[in-house]
Design a protein around this motif. Structure first.
Motif, PDB file in Angstrom:
ATOM      1  N   ALA A  63      32.823  38.616  53.878  1.00 35.46           N
ATOM      2  CA  ALA A  63      31.518  39.254  53.640  1.00 35.46           C
ATOM      3  C   ALA A  63      31.292  39.538  52.166  1.00 35.46           C
ATOM      4  O   ALA A  63      30.146  39.561  51.694  1.00 35.46           O
ATOM      5  CB  ALA A  63      31.414  40.548  54.448  1.00 35.46           C
TER       6      ALA A  63
ATOM      7  N   SER B  47      27.083  34.623  53.589  1.00 37.91           N
ATOM      8  CA  SER B  47      27.052  34.599  55.053  1.00 37.91           C
ATOM      9  C   SER B  47      25.627  34.469  55.582  1.00 37.91           C
ATOM     10  O   SER B  47      24.658  34.818  54.916  1.00 37.91           O
ATOM     11  CB  SER B  47      27.681  35.879  55.604  1.00 37.91           C
TER      12      SER B  47
ATOM     13  N   PRO C 171      25.640  40.373  54.592  1.00 36.21           N
ATOM     14  CA  PRO C 171      27.033  40.760  54.366  1.00 36.21           C
ATOM     15  C   PRO C 171      27.334  42.209  54.732  1.00 36.21           C
ATOM     16  O   PRO C 171      28.409  42.515  55.257  1.00 36.21           O
ATOM     17  CB  PRO C 171      27.220  40.520  52.859  1.00 36.21           C
TER      18      PRO C 171
ATOM     19  N   LEU D 296      27.620  42.388  58.387  1.00 33.73           N
ATOM     20  CA  LEU D 296      28.849  41.717  58.815  1.00 33.73           C
ATOM     21  C   LEU D 296      30.046  42.661  58.754  1.00 33.73           C
ATOM     22  O   LEU D 296      31.017  42.506  59.510  1.00 33.73           O
ATOM     23  CB  LEU D 296      29.089  40.488  57.940  1.00 33.73           C
ATOM     24  N   ASN D 297      29.977  43.651  57.881  1.00 34.65           N
ATOM     25  CA  ASN D 297      31.070  44.623  57.783  1.00 34.65           C
ATOM     26  C   ASN D 297      31.231  45.433  59.067  1.00 34.65           C
ATOM     27  O   ASN D 297      32.330  45.890  59.387  1.00 34.65           O
ATOM     28  CB  ASN D 297      30.844  45.565  56.596  1.00 34.65           C
TER      29      ASN D 297
END
Length: 520
Positions: free
Chosen positions: A80, A85, A89, A92-93
């Motif tokens: 990420a 991505s 990002p 995505l965490n």
């Protein structure tokens, strides 16, 4: 609050012009008799464990005990950072956080069942993500966990949070709904929007089967936690945007229960069907366990900490935390050092006990360990050191919950038999004690009294408890025959002192023996 209807929960919050979290805190204070500050301080401790698991699995690779999975939380967290991505990002965490917690769980690390260990990554993932955003204070995050617990209580009471009873929709689906509703209230949404978020999230999870490869809480459990963390966030945003659940949230929960009942046993945590039944799944089972595969009503939940908890060593709240509690109850009823134990396992327990660590958990319990003890993975070595001989057998025990075991525990002077079921989220229910059909959970201090059947003994017992400041939560009695042997179970609200047992025996001479169960 009964916590059996989202509609009632939402209406009460609206009538009192308060939040669902405040209703939960108020109920907890009334039930436990603790101050608001004490209740919130305990939840703060729960969140600390959640955050520690997130940080541990994102900052460095964590491998499962089997070596089958691991490192994906850290891998996704690092990916990420590149900023390339498809998913934002930052978002995505949240998935990385969920993978991290699930991997800590698979490594038999310390996590919080939310509401189960198999779904323990989702709520911590979105809450730590919210904390890291800088938009919310730690105090706000901790307060919001009470929202999650209230929502989880409704789902648990109305349907199920056990994969063995309702499939993965009951675990990951429930956690997704809890997380979605929690985020809505955290962001200032209305109680009605909280309910819509739960409905939207749960509808997306209907029919999700529980098919752990080799019976391990790894494949596909870990990845599901990661993806459903993002699902929870999306459902929350939909509800906040004004999207409603056309099918009422309570009806969605009811349907989830019906779908779970219609699922074949092979798709309810037995490790037989679904992904577990694929050629690769069977090969991995043989590789990990060294064996060929065979072809072969919800509990009443009341407390916030029955949903946000227990704090436990993984990998499964039903198969590990619940099993530890069952073993621990048997140990307390034996009330001496155990020398031999036979565990008779049925259903999901019998089919997946090695992969889930149920054998280690049961042994740990009879050795006196608790759900959060780091020694659980080494229970067999500890048993050998203590001279405890043990064996595991598989058998049909009756029409009980799929996660059921009979523990026959022998010490130097006596033997006890405990038949108990692990119902999900670490919650257990004793079904029989020494062949007497007596039900109790062990969550409250419990007296197990063996005595002679005699007119007035229950009244005498009740009176002595009252005179000594004990409030009876539940009492049950079974007898072999009139004037014969009998056993009385008495659950009370406050801790029982050892001196009180001596007083009881003195005041009621026909008492032969008193067992005391107090969950640590």
């Amino acid at each position: 609050m009964s916590f059996t209807s989202l509609k009632e929960l939402i209406e009460q919050a609206e009538q009192e012009k308060t939040t669902i979290s405040e209703l939960m805190i108020k109920t907890e204070v009334e039930q436990k008799g603790y101050s608001r500050e004490t209740i919130i301080a305990k939840m703060s401790e729960q969140f600390t464990v959640m955050e520690e698991a997130v940080r541990k699995g994102t900052m460095s690779p964590v491998m499962s005990r089997t070596g089958l999975t691991g490192g994906d939380g850290n891998r996704l967290y690092q990916y990420a950072k590149n900023g390339n991505s498809f998913v934002n990002p930052t978002t995505l965490n949240a998935a990385a956080n969920a993978l991290a917690v699930s991997e800590v769980n698979a490594a038999m690390g310390r996590i919080v069942a939310t509401p189960t260990a198999g779904s323990a990554g989702i709520l911590p993932a979105v809450l730590v993500h919210a904390l890291d955003s800088g938009n919310f204070t730690r105090e706000q995050i901790i307060q919001s966990i009470f929202t999650a617990s209230a929502l989880g209580l409704v789902i648990a009471n109305k349907a199920s949070i056990s994969g063995a009873a309702g499939g993965c929709q009951a675990e990951v689906g429930s956690a997704t709904g809890m997380a979605a509703g929690t985020l809505v209230e955290l962001a200032g949404g209305t109680p009605a929007q909280v309910g819509n978020a739960v409905g939207i999230a749960l509808k997306n999870s209907l029919g999700l089967v529980c098919d752990p490869v080799a019976g391990l809480v790894e494949i596909p459990c870990i990845i599901r936690n990661g993806l459903h963390a993002i699902t929870a966030q999306a459902a929350a945003d939909m509800a906040l945007a004004g999207v409603t659940s056309i099918i009422l949230p309570d009806e969605v929960i009811h349907v989830m229960h019906e779908v779970g009942q219609q699922m074949p046993e092979s798709l309810r945590e037995t490790g037989i069907g679904g992904l577990a039944g694929t050629p690769t799944g069977q090969k991995l089972k043989e590789q990990i366990l060294g064996e060929k595969s065979s072809s072969c009503g919800p509990a009443k939940y009341e407390s916030a900490y029955e949903i946000i908890g227990p704090v436990m060593v993984g990998p499964s709240s039903s198969h590990t935390a619940g099993a530890v509690r069952i073993g621990n109850i048997a140990r307390q009823l034996l009330n001496e050092n155990p020398l031999y134990v036979n565990f008779s396992l049925m259903g999901s327990f019998a089919k997946t006990y090695q992969g889930h660590g149920t054998d280690l958990a049961l042994l740990a319990g009879v050795l006196g360990l608790t759900t959060m003890d780091d020694g659980i993975p080494n229970a067999k070595e500890l048993a050998n050191e203590k001279g405890l001989k043990y064996e595991f057998t598989k058998r049909v025990l009756g029409s009980y919950h799929p996660n059921t075991v009979r523990v026959e525990l022998t010490g130097s002077s006596r033997t006890v038999k405990v038949l108990a079921s692990s119902l999900g989220g670490g919650k257990v229910e004793v079904q029989e004690f020494n062949d007497y059909p007596l039900k109790f959970s062990g969550e409250r201090p419990t007296l197990v009294i063996r005595h002679t059947d005699k007119k007035g003994v229950i009244a005498d017992l009740s009176g002595i408890l009252y005179q000594n400041g004990y409030n009876i939560a539940r009492m049950a009695n079974e007898r072999s025959k009139i004037n014969g042997e009998a056993i009385t179970i008495c659950e009370v609200d406050n801790k029982i002192e050892e001196t009180f047992l001596s007083l009881l025996k003195k005041e009621i001479p026909i008492i032969n023996e008193i067992g005391l169960v107090q969950t640590k």
